[in-house]
Motif scaffolding. Structure first.
Motif: not given
Length: 178
Positions: A31-32, A34-35, A38, A64, A69-70, A140-141
């Motif tokens: 997870t992240a 700031k994606c 999210t 991250d 983005q994390e 990717w996230n």
């Protein structure tokens, strides 16, 4: 070696051996906060609330490695998820999912469900998502892995597959293994 051989440290510092989740269906997600993806936290939490009594466990692994983005601390990430999305499923401390410092859980998941694995027509991996997966590395996230009650990695979902789209597969796994 099975998924139950591993453990993670939760964002609150508590150790969580995956063996404690034996017999449940697991959804493991990097997870992240700031994606663009999210908002999937909302659907993940909805899946968790709707199916945890039937044996679904979700574990989020903040990472991250994708575009920074994390960026937050474990405490900041946990608070963000709780305040903004009501996340009640466990979150690990921030980890890496690729490279020489990849968490052993992710090394295991990637080896059991590489990018070129076969996926069913029920939407585990749409054709357009396959193009994102050039190797077994996480691309990717919000890449998602689904593990059955016996500890087998049975699906790998691309980041763009929304959690709600996986519900039918999850329900089938929850019923099959009862």
């Amino acid at each position: 070696m099975s998924i139950y051989s591993f453990q993670t440290t939760l964002s609150n510092g508590e150790e969580m051996p995956l063996e404690t989740l034996k017999g449940d269906v697991l959804l493991i997600v990097n997870t992240a906060s700031k994606c663009g993806l999210t908002p999937q936290y909302e659907e993940l939490e909805e899946l968790y609330k709707n199916h945890k009594e039937k044996g679904l466990q979700i574990v989020g692994f903040p990472c991250d490695q994708f575009g920074g983005q994390e960026p937050g601390t474990d405490e900041e990430i946990s608070e963000f998820c709780s305040v903004n999305y009501g996340v009640s499923f466990p979150l690990s401390q921030k980890i890496e999912v690729n490279g020489e410092n990849a968490h052993p859980i992710y090394e295991h998941l990637r080896s059991k469900a590489p990018a070129d694995a076969e996926f069913d027509e029920a939407g585990a991996l749409q054709k357009e998502d396959r193009d994102m997966l050039e190797s077994s590395d996480i691309q990717w996230n919000f890449t998602k892995f689904l593990v059955d009650r016996k500890g087998n990695v049975v699906h790998r979902f691309a980041p763009t597959v929304k959690p709600k789209a996986m519900e039918q597969i999850i329900e089938r796994l929850l019923e099959e293994s009862r």
